[in-house]
Write an enzyme that holds these catalytic residues in place. Structure first.
Site, PDB file in Angstrom:
ATOM      1  N   SER A 574       0.841  -1.182   0.000  1.00 44.60           N
ATOM      2  CA  SER A 574       0.000   0.000   0.000  1.00 44.60           C
ATOM      3  C   SER A 574       0.888   1.248   0.000  1.00 44.60           C
ATOM      4  O   SER A 574       1.691   1.433  -0.909  1.00 44.60           O
ATOM      5  CB  SER A 574      -0.939  -0.039   1.208  1.00 44.60           C
ATOM      6  N   HIS A 692      -7.778  -4.792  -1.572  1.00 44.73           N
ATOM      7  CA  HIS A 692      -6.571  -4.218  -0.981  1.00 44.73           C
ATOM      8  C   HIS A 692      -5.945  -5.144   0.056  1.00 44.73           C
ATOM      9  O   HIS A 692      -4.852  -4.891   0.548  1.00 44.73           O
ATOM     10  CB  HIS A 692      -6.916  -2.870  -0.345  1.00 44.73           C
TER      11      HIS A 692
END
Length: 726
Positions: A574, A692
């Site tokens: 991320s 994610h």
């Protein structure tokens, strides 16, 4: 944004490791003779920012639904599979990863106490955690399952619980559910006693941009919830912005829900709701995007709202006390944080008084109970909890292991609380703290692992960054590791949003040590390890400090003999993926491999994504000349140089990622494949059943981890080592 450690879970937290390809290794790299990538056409698009023209050859890869893009991504996956499936040790590694993760013990977390103790329960080999209820004693023998999402949908564990909140009387629980890691949540209501679902369905309560939240009314007849624009309320480009608060009455159609709060908030507001212990009062915690500025609004019994603190007032947390006060952790005029009391009768910052002054370590949170304050402190990564009276008199400190993370996870009756503690070598353990006897009693809320870490040692050393800043680095290895530069070493980093890299226990660390590896975590700037100053020293135009800190940490590991460049690997996800991209483009010779999960690479176009706009307060905007210069200087995609010998790279992405667009990884893979002059592979792995990382099924995570560690072992020429006696 969420962080990545060794195993994915709700707190931040999945893990990927990296490894390198080198002709000098004893083992033959699986892809050495076949590094054929799909043909990637260049279709240049020019953008001009403040007089600087930037050429983007791969803008066409941003079209998620495009047939050419889908075909290209499938071909990339096929090339990656050819490499991974050819690794001789992959079957053994996959079996070990599966064994470790499927046999992991039961874990209870995300506790809420309302007449009963509610919790999420992770119970491998189930793909998804369940929602359960227990008595306040935390007796697992009396536990009941309210909702098991593993039986929903197609039964493959692709439905997950985003969040939940029980009613004050404990009769109902509102649950947000989403699928395939999308975090696109719909709220449902369940009867706690029967587990039956009520007819109420409220769509659009959660999305990856601003998240979501629910809180019940005091009479338990309905709940407040965060709501995104629906229908034609706003243009399509605003669909994931302008979050507001609405109220739903049980039994009523969702279309009749009424607006409560939020029309005056910024486009990128992120709202979290929390009620007082009796439900009569409600706090709306409002983040101005992800940059760290927070405002607090209080809803009184009459329905009127009062702003307790604005974005510029330095409040980082606010909680209800039982003594007629709100308690806040504030960094205003106290960079390391102090605790304030604010009377509910006049709930504004102007009426606040200092209860616990600033100390040499960082105050993070305050939890008021019946007669005391539990204050959590961060000391450069590790944490501890101190207790105070409402007047600020010290009442002791909870016992904690060295280099560990200790936190209060829920208030119970009186001054009793649940405490969670763990370290790199001690598993997550939940204790019942009996305030009257001042004793911690271990609960059965977390089971035991079928292995131990008695052969491991944790060292905490310091690197010196480019500007002289000392950066803590936590190093975990087997006891007696030789500092001869020959150890395969994995360095992890994140560095953003004020999020601290805390000591964390992982079964995957056991596998890594068993292959002779050294694992390290760098507490770089941008995080919160040393408070808000540490965060601000690594955001906006100062983001380069994060990359310098990480490079210095890697250099320290090399200089002190833990490893050498051709045995070094780095990992992040991320925001940590941005760190990986910047490090490999700025220092391609310092490491042998990089694994970056769901990362940010095109820093100049990051803000054009819905979630990227929420992150302008953390990263900056190309619209601002100074911020553009900083973004341009470090943007990994822009700074890839042709004919450069880049390390081995494994980029991973999820098709359903609403936080960081998967095209970031596609574009970075294409650019690196075109530019690298080495024979080391540049691989892209895209997962169709994930986003994610949050909500990913256990079966999918096992495959991801098996691929990652197979890549690592193959690239660094690692072999399983004999167990140590202890």
């Amino acid at each position: 944004m969420n962080t990545f450690l060794f195993s994915l879970n709700r707190a931040a937290r999945g893990a990927i490791c990296a490894a390198a390809l080198s002709s000098a290794l004893a083992a033959t790299p699986a892809l050495a003779a076949d590094t054929q990538y799909p043909v990637t056409p260049k279709q240049p698009v020019n953008d001009t920012y403040h007089g600087v023209t930037v050429v983007d050859d791969y803008r066409w890869l941003e079209e998620d639904a495009g047939a050419d893009v889908k075909r290209w991504a499938a071909e990339q996956n096929a090339a990656t599979r050819r490499y991974l499936d050819a690794i001789p040790q992959r079957p053994a590694i996959a079996a070990r990863v599966g064994e470790l993760l499927r046999s992991a013990p039961v874990q209870h977390y995300d506790f809420v106490y309302r007449t009963q103790l509610f919790a999420m329960k992770n119970q491998p080999p189930k793909n998804q955690p369940m929602l359960v209820v227990l008595p306040v004693s935390a007796d697992v023998g009396s536990e009941r399952v309210i909702l098991d999402p593993n039986v929903l949908g197609d039964g493959k564990g692709r439905t997950t619980i985003d969040f939940y909140k029980p009613s004050y009387d404990g009769h109902y629980v509102a649950v947000s559910l989403s699928e395939n890691g999308s975090e696109q949540g719909t709220a449902y209501v369940y009867d706690v006693s029967s587990g039956q679902r009520l007819p109420d369905v409220v769509a659009g309560v959660n999305y990856p941009t601003a998240g979501g939240s629910v809180e019940w009314a005091a009479d338990n007849r309905g709940f407040y919830y965060t709501r995104y624009p629906q229908g034609d309320e706003r243009p399509a480009e605003d669909r994931h912005f302008f979050q507001q608060v609405y109220f739903h009455e049980l039994g009523a159609p969702a279309g009749s829900d009424r607006y409560v709060f939020g029309k005056e908030l910024p486009r990128i507001a992120e709202i979290a709701l929390e009620g007082s212990r009796d439900g009569r009062l409600l706090i709306a915690e409002v983040h101005n995007g992800d940059g760290g500025d927070i405002a607090y609004h209080l809803r009184g019994e009459d329905g009127a709202w009062t702003q307790v603190a604005g974005f510029a007032d330095g409040f980082k947390q606010l909680a209800f006390g039982d003594d007629g006060n709100l308690y806040a952790m504030s960094v205003k005029d106290a960079p390391r944080g102090r605790i304030l009391a604010i009377p509910l009768a006049t709930p504004t910052q102007a009426n606040a008084r200092v209860v616990v002054p600033e100390t040499k370590i960082v105050a993070e949170r305050v939890l008021p109970t019946r007669s005391r304050l539990y204050v959590s402190y961060r000391a450069g990564g590790p944490s501890l909890v101190r207790m105070f009276s409402f007047r600020g008199k010290a009442q002791g400190e909870l016992p904690a292991e060295a280099v560990s993370d200790t936190a209060i996870v829920e208030r119970l009756d009186g001054d009793d609380v649940l405490v969670r503690s763990m370290s790199y070598v001690t598993p997550r353990t939940v204790y019942y703290y009996h305030a009257g006897t001042r004793k911690l009693a271990r609960t059965e809320l977390n089971g035991g692992y079928p292995f131990d870490m008695k052969d491991a040692v944790v060292r905490r050393e310091f690197a010196v960054s480019k500007d002289g800043t000392r950066v803590p680095v936590n190093i975990i290895s087997r006891k007696g590791v030789a500092l001869n530069g020959n150890n395969p070493t994995l360095l992890y980093g994140y560095g953003g949003y004020g999020i601290s890299m805390t000591p964390y226990f992982s079964a995957m660390l056991r596998l890594w040590l068993d292959y002779g590896g050294v694992y390290a975590v760098a507490n770089v700037r941008g995080g919160g390890e040393f408070g808000e100053p540490w965060h601000l020293a690594g955001n906006l135009t100062k983001k380069q400090n994060v990359f310098d800190d990480f490079a210095a940490s890697l250099k320290m590991l090399i200089d002190r003999g833990y490893t050498r460049p051709d045995k070094a690997a780095i990992m992040g996800g991320s925001n940590g993926g941005l760190l990986m991209g910047a490090t490999l483009t700025q220092h391609p010779q310092m490491m042998h491999a990089v694994v970056s999960q769901v990362g940010i690479y095109d820093a100049l176009r990051w803000e054009t994504q819905p979630n990227g706009e929420f992150n302008v307060t953390e990263f900056g905007s190309v619209k601002d000349p100074a911020q553009f210069r900083a973004l341009y200087a470090y943007s990994p995609l822009v700074n890839v140089k042709d004919e450069t010998a880049y390390p081995s790279v494994l980029l991973t992405a999820g098709d359903n990622d609403g936080r960081v667009a998967p095209y970031e990884s596609r574009k970075m893979a294409a650019r690196l494949q075109a530019a690298s002059s080495s024979t080391r592979p540049i691989l892209l792995r895209t997962e169709a059943a994930a986003g994610h990382g949050i909500g990913t099924a256990l079966s999918t995570r096992i495959e991801e981890q098996a691929d990652t560690y197979s890549f690592l072992v193959d690239q660094l020429g690692m072999k399983a080592v004999a167990p140590q006696a202890h």
